[in-house]
Structures are given as structure tokens and as C-alpha cells.
Design a protein around this motif. Structure first.
Motif, mmCIF file in Angstrom:
data_model
loop_
_atom_site.group_PDB
_atom_site.id
_atom_site.type_symbol
_atom_site.label_atom_id
_atom_site.label_comp_id
_atom_site.label_asym_id
_atom_site.label_seq_id
_atom_site.Cartn_x
_atom_site.Cartn_y
_atom_site.Cartn_z
ATOM 1 N N THR A 29 -3.606 53.260 -55.352
ATOM 2 C CA THR A 29 -2.380 52.510 -55.582
ATOM 3 C C THR A 29 -1.286 53.354 -54.933
ATOM 4 O OG1 THR A 29 -1.634 53.589 -57.614
ATOM 5 C CG2 THR A 29 -3.298 51.860 -57.857
ATOM 6 N N THR A 31 0.706 55.150 -56.496
ATOM 7 C CA THR A 31 0.898 56.359 -57.304
ATOM 8 C C THR A 31 -0.262 57.327 -57.103
ATOM 9 O OG1 THR A 31 -0.126 55.325 -59.246
ATOM 10 C CG2 THR A 31 2.286 55.167 -59.047
ATOM 11 N N TYR A 33 -4.990 57.396 -57.300
ATOM 12 C CA TYR A 33 -6.160 56.520 -57.339
ATOM 13 C C TYR A 33 -6.464 56.161 -58.790
ATOM 14 C CZ TYR A 33 -7.518 56.472 -52.449
ATOM 15 O OH TYR A 33 -7.547 56.230 -51.107
ATOM 16 N N ARG A 54 -13.523 60.821 -71.288
ATOM 17 C CA ARG A 54 -12.326 60.885 -72.134
ATOM 18 C C ARG A 54 -12.722 61.202 -73.558
ATOM 19 N NH1 ARG A 54 -6.964 57.230 -71.197
ATOM 20 N NH2 ARG A 54 -6.471 58.188 -69.217
ATOM 21 N N PRO A 59 -5.410 54.464 -74.723
ATOM 22 C CA PRO A 59 -5.161 53.142 -74.156
ATOM 23 C C PRO A 59 -4.982 53.208 -72.644
ATOM 24 C CG PRO A 59 -3.215 53.974 -75.297
ATOM 25 C CD PRO A 59 -4.312 54.945 -75.570
ATOM 26 N N VAL A 95 5.308 49.039 -71.577
ATOM 27 C CA VAL A 95 4.543 48.859 -72.816
ATOM 28 C C VAL A 95 5.244 47.772 -73.624
ATOM 29 C CG1 VAL A 95 3.765 49.943 -74.965
ATOM 30 C CG2 VAL A 95 3.715 51.240 -72.815
ATOM 31 N N LEU A 115 0.527 46.615 -75.297
ATOM 32 C CA LEU A 115 -0.285 46.662 -74.081
ATOM 33 C C LEU A 115 0.577 47.224 -72.949
ATOM 34 C CD1 LEU A 115 -3.110 45.778 -73.037
ATOM 35 C CD2 LEU A 115 -2.023 43.657 -72.277
ATOM 36 N N GLU A 177 1.833 59.652 -61.001
ATOM 37 C CA GLU A 177 1.580 58.448 -61.781
ATOM 38 C C GLU A 177 2.866 57.670 -62.049
ATOM 39 O OE1 GLU A 177 0.735 61.456 -62.552
ATOM 40 O OE2 GLU A 177 -1.361 61.590 -63.191
ATOM 41 N N SER A 178 2.672 56.452 -62.522
ATOM 42 C CA SER A 178 3.819 55.597 -62.817
ATOM 43 C C SER A 178 4.625 56.132 -63.995
ATOM 44 C CB SER A 178 3.321 54.180 -63.146
ATOM 45 O OG SER A 178 2.475 54.215 -64.277
ATOM 46 N N VAL A 180 6.145 55.559 -67.514
ATOM 47 C CA VAL A 180 5.754 54.667 -68.617
ATOM 48 C C VAL A 180 6.945 54.459 -69.553
ATOM 49 C CG1 VAL A 180 4.172 54.289 -70.557
ATOM 50 C CG2 VAL A 180 3.349 55.445 -68.490
ATOM 51 N N LEU A 192 8.160 57.229 -72.107
ATOM 52 C CA LEU A 192 7.004 57.964 -72.632
ATOM 53 C C LEU A 192 6.437 58.946 -71.613
ATOM 54 C CD1 LEU A 192 5.007 55.109 -74.423
ATOM 55 C CD2 LEU A 192 6.625 56.731 -75.425
ATOM 56 N N ARG A 193 6.585 58.630 -70.319
ATOM 57 C CA ARG A 193 6.066 59.542 -69.292
ATOM 58 C C ARG A 193 6.950 59.459 -68.059
ATOM 59 N NH1 ARG A 193 0.102 58.565 -66.768
ATOM 60 N NH2 ARG A 193 1.176 56.848 -65.712
ATOM 61 N N SER A 222 1.854 58.500 -76.361
ATOM 62 C CA SER A 222 1.297 58.225 -75.053
ATOM 63 C C SER A 222 0.429 59.410 -74.683
ATOM 64 C CB SER A 222 2.449 58.075 -74.062
ATOM 65 O OG SER A 222 2.000 57.591 -72.841
ATOM 66 N N GLY A 224 -0.994 60.409 -72.251
ATOM 67 C CA GLY A 224 -0.722 61.078 -70.982
ATOM 68 C C GLY A 224 0.238 62.233 -71.175
ATOM 69 N N ARG A 225 0.842 62.303 -72.370
ATOM 70 C CA ARG A 225 1.754 63.399 -72.648
ATOM 71 C C ARG A 225 1.027 64.628 -73.172
ATOM 72 N NH1 ARG A 225 4.704 61.581 -77.022
ATOM 73 N NH2 ARG A 225 5.933 63.448 -76.825
HETATM 74 O O1 TXA Z 1 0.220 55.407 -61.890
HETATM 75 C C1 TXA Z 1 -0.477 55.153 -62.869
HETATM 76 O O2 TXA Z 1 -0.008 54.801 -63.952
HETATM 77 C C2 TXA Z 1 -2.000 55.325 -62.701
HETATM 78 C C3 TXA Z 1 -2.458 54.275 -61.707
HETATM 79 C C4 TXA Z 1 -3.944 54.249 -61.529
HETATM 80 O O3 TXA Z 1 -1.954 53.010 -62.069
HETATM 81 N N1 TXA Z 1 -2.671 55.179 -63.953
HETATM 82 C C5 TXA Z 1 -2.591 56.130 -64.928
HETATM 83 O O4 TXA Z 1 -3.345 55.854 -66.047
HETATM 84 O O5 TXA Z 1 -1.916 57.141 -64.825
HETATM 85 P P1 TXA Z 1 -3.653 56.919 -67.179
HETATM 86 O O6 TXA Z 1 -4.676 56.294 -68.069
HETATM 87 O O7 TXA Z 1 -4.013 58.224 -66.564
HETATM 88 O O8 TXA Z 1 -2.302 57.006 -67.966
HETATM 89 C C6 TXA Z 1 -1.859 55.883 -68.729
HETATM 90 C C7 TXA Z 1 -0.723 56.286 -69.615
HETATM 91 C C8 TXA Z 1 -1.182 57.224 -70.689
HETATM 92 O O9 TXA Z 1 -0.181 58.191 -70.905
HETATM 93 C C9 TXA Z 1 -1.339 56.284 -71.881
HETATM 94 O O10 TXA Z 1 -1.234 56.946 -73.100
HETATM 95 C C10 TXA Z 1 -0.185 55.336 -71.657
HETATM 96 O O11 TXA Z 1 -0.177 55.138 -70.257
HETATM 97 N N2 TXA Z 1 -0.401 54.078 -72.353
HETATM 98 C C11 TXA Z 1 -1.294 53.115 -72.069
HETATM 99 N N3 TXA Z 1 -1.230 52.115 -72.948
HETATM 100 C C12 TXA Z 1 -0.252 52.436 -73.842
HETATM 101 C C13 TXA Z 1 0.294 51.814 -74.988
HETATM 102 N N4 TXA Z 1 -0.145 50.640 -75.435
HETATM 103 N N5 TXA Z 1 1.287 52.460 -75.650
HETATM 104 C C14 TXA Z 1 1.744 53.657 -75.215
HETATM 105 N N6 TXA Z 1 1.266 54.303 -74.123
HETATM 106 C C15 TXA Z 1 0.279 53.691 -73.462
#
Ligand code: TXA
Ligand code: MG
Length: 325
Positions: A29, A31, A33, A54, A59, A95, A115, A177-178, A180, A192-193, A222, A224-225
Motif C-alpha cells: 500500500t 504506507t 506492505y 500475534r 483488531p 475507528v 471497526l 503505517e497509517s 489511526v 491512537l497512532r 490500540s 499498535g501502541r
Molecule cells: O498503514 C497501515 O495501517 C498498515 C497497512 C497494511 O494498511 N496496516 C497496519 O496494521 O499498520 P496493523 O495491524 O499493524 O496496525 C493496526 C492498528 C493497530 O494499532 C490496532 O490496534 C489499531 O490499528 N486498531 C485496529 N482496529 C482498532 C479498533 N477497533 N480500535 C482501536 N484501534 C484499532
């Protein structure tokens, strides 16, 4: 085995077929992969967690071809539409409360009533999402706790043999990453991020943001934090103004300290966008060189705390944080 697909019509067709059949395909993407699976198939989502190793069902973000498709899965207030209009397709994740009829599996959302949705930028990922016509759940395509991948080679280093295919779309443009943003709260939106869209840019559209009041790892809103994320093998030394001959140097800007065993400059001109795009590749490069040369640590020059610099500093602080085990 993990097949390497090109972003040609036949490569995209194959990737879409694997996803529809419940398989896993990593793809670029703007950001980083993502490790994609059909978000509507619980088994495909379960396979994502397994491939990443994991520790628990954090989520996942669901990816869509358009804001229209994304907002069919959530309750989107006017502010969400405004943000989508300003930043999608692009590195922003929203979110929102899950819609009653959402087809995203409970497992992808870890059973939460919210979501995370995003519309990524990039011709190949857009073509793939349009072709499959379903939400794709995709965390970053690294094993849990490791550096996010910003190129196909990184994905293969992390996940070769654990996923069905990787769609090679070249290096990622943004490289982080994106961002959040949680819109489920009654008050201000909560960041959140830090990520690809700077907080300042969001504030021009949605006004002042709030921030979670704890940086602790205990009950992360989150995950990711989580502090010990993005961990290279070498210990990380931040805000370095000098280096030792036994160190690897992650430099920033034109004024590099001399004498490191090996150096990667994030941006010689001090450009934060270039630095973001080169961050994860640099961490990987220096970490490998460090292991090969038997170095003691990875010294990191200061990066300014503004704009994308905040997201870069966030990842670097995590890389420097004490590790579990
Ligand atoms: O750039 C990106 O966001 C990349 C690309 C592949 O799109 N994806 C990514 O996903 O970084 P991941 O799983 O590494 O991080 C997702 C983040 C995590 O910090 C997760 O906790 C948060 O998004 N998140 C997902 N669903 C959530 C929810 N319902 N409430 C709060 N945080 C959420
Ligand atoms: Mg990640």
C-alpha cells in the motif's frame, strides 16, 4: 510456498482468487506492505494471526476500494465523511462504531463494537480491492513485534512459506503505517497512532485532537501502541550526537557525526517525507549489517518533533524500548 506475483492483470487476478478462496496475500500500500486476507471469512482472518505469530487477536484494519464501501460497514458521522473526502485514498485509518449489518468477521475486529477502516492509495492495491469487492483485513506484513516491511524483499524475509503469495508493487511511497484516529468518542477525535498523515493536517479538517492519557502497554486501546514494537536486534541509542566505531548510525540531515561502522542517512537534505519512506528499510539494513559486523548498538540522530517527524520518532522510541523476555 510463497508465490511472488507481479502487479499485472494476471497477477492481480491470481491474488484476488487466492483471497476469495480464503488464502493470504501480502501487497504493497502507500504506507507499508499489508498481510491481506478476506475480512469476511473468519478462517482467513485466523490464518493472518497465525502467520504473524500475534500473541493475541489484536483488531485489524479493514481495507476498502472506496469511502462508500468502507462506510457501509460502520456508522459514519459527518466528520468521518469530511476526513475521508480530505484524506482518502491515503494513510488515514478511522475507528468507527461497527454497523449492524457489517460483514467483517468478529475475529478481525477482536469482538470490539468498533471497526478500523481505511481506503489505501496505490494503483495495484486499488485494483485488487475493486476486483475482490470485499473488505480485506491487513495488518503490516511482518511477524509480530518486528520492523514493518516497506518492500517485497522485507515481506519475504518475514513471512516466506507462511503466506500464499506476495504481490510485488515495489517500495512503499510513504513508508510509515497509517495514522489511526478514533471517532467513536463523544468528545474530540482521539489520535491512537501517529502515522502517514500528520496530526496538524488532521486538525485543519476536524479541529483539535485528543490523545490517550497513558503511553502504557497495559490495556492498550490500540495495540499498535505497544511499546516494544519495531524491534531491531541491536540495542538502539536515541538522540545521538556522536558515534562510536562499534556502532551503526541512523542519520538524519546534512550534519552527520563521523566514525560509525556503517551509516544509513534517512534524508541528507533533512526532508521528513523522504525520511519516513526510508525508515524501515534503514532499520533493517543497519540491523543486518550490525549482526554481520558484530556491532554494539544502533545510534540514531535526532529527528525533529513536528509533522511526520512525530510518527518517525514514535517508531524509533518503540525500537529503543525495553524488550519483553
Ligand atoms: O498503514 C497501515 O495501517 C498498515 C497497512 C497494511 O494498511 N496496516 C497496519 O496494521 O499498520 P496493523 O495491524 O499493524 O496496525 C493496526 C492498528 C493497530 O494499532 C490496532 O490496534 C489499531 O490499528 N486498531 C485496529 N482496529 C482498532 C479498533 N477497533 N480500535 C482501536 N484501534 C484499532
Ligand atoms: Mg504493525
Amino acid at each position: 510456498m510463497t508465490e511472488r506475483l507481479t502487479a499485472t492483470p494476471s497477477g492481480l487476478e491470481k491474488a484476488a482468487r487466492i483471497l476469495r478462496e480464503g488464502g493470504l496475500v501480502a501487497f504493497g500500500t502507500e504506507t507499508v506492505y499489508g498481510l491481506g486476507g478476506d475480512a469476511t471469512q473468519p478462517q482467513a482472518v485466523a490464518r493472518i494471526f497465525e502467520a504473524k505469530n500475534r500473541p493475541r487477536f489484536n483488531p485489524l484494519i479493514s481495507h476498502f476500494a472506496s469511502a462508500h464501501a468502507a462506510f457501509a460497514q460502520v456508522e459514519a458521522p459527518p466528520i468521518a465523511h469530511k476526513l475521508a473526502h480530505a484524506f482518502w485514498p491515503g494513510p488515514l485509518t478511522l475507528v468507527l462504531p461497527r454497523a449492524v449489518g457489517s460483514t467483517v468477521s468478529e475475529l478481525a475486529a477482536d469482538g470490539l463494537s468498533s471497526l478500523a477502516v481505511r481506503v489505501p492509495r496505490g494503483a495495484a492495491v486499488q485494483a485488487l480491492l475493486a476486483k475482490i469487492g470485499r473488505p480485506i483485513a491487513a495488518p503490516s506484513a511482518n511477524r509480530s513485534g518486528r520492523i514493518s516491511p516497506s518492500d517485497t524483499e522485507h515481506v519475504l524475509e518475514e513471512l516466506s512459506g507462511r503466506i500464499d503469495a506476495v504481490l510485488d508493487t515495489g517500495p512503499c511511497a510513504v513508508g510509515l503505517e497509517s495514522t489511526v484516529l478514533d471517532l467513536t468518542l463523544p468528545e474530540r477525535p482521539m489520535l491512537l497512532r501517529h502515522g502517514g498523515i500528520p496530526a496538524e493536517a488532521l486538525e485543519t479538517v476536524c479541529g483539535p485532537l485528543s490523545y490517550p492519557d497513558t503511553q502504557s502497554d497495559t490495556a492498550p486501546v490500540s495495540p499498535g501502541r505497544m511499546l516494544s514494537h519495531y524491534a531491531p536486534t541491536l540495542p538502539v541509542r536515541l538522540e545521538a550526537t556522536h558515534v562510536l566505531p562499534t556502532e551503526a548510525l541512523l542519520a538524519f540531515g546534512p550534519h552527520m557525526p563521523h566514525g560509525a561502522a556503517v551509516t544509513w542517512n534517512l534524508s541528507e537534505s533533512g526532508n521528513l517525507e523522504e525520511a519516513a519512506a526510508r525508515l524501515f528499510a534503514g532499520l533493517r539494513f543497519l540491523d543486518k549489517a550490525g549482526a554481520r559486523l558484530g556491532l554494539t548498538s544502533l545510534a540514531v540522530q535526532p529527528v525533529p518533533a513536528q509533522g511526520l517527524g512525530l510518527a518517525i520518532r514514535d517508531r524509533l522510541h518503540r525500537a529503543a524500548a525495553p524488550r519483553p523476555e
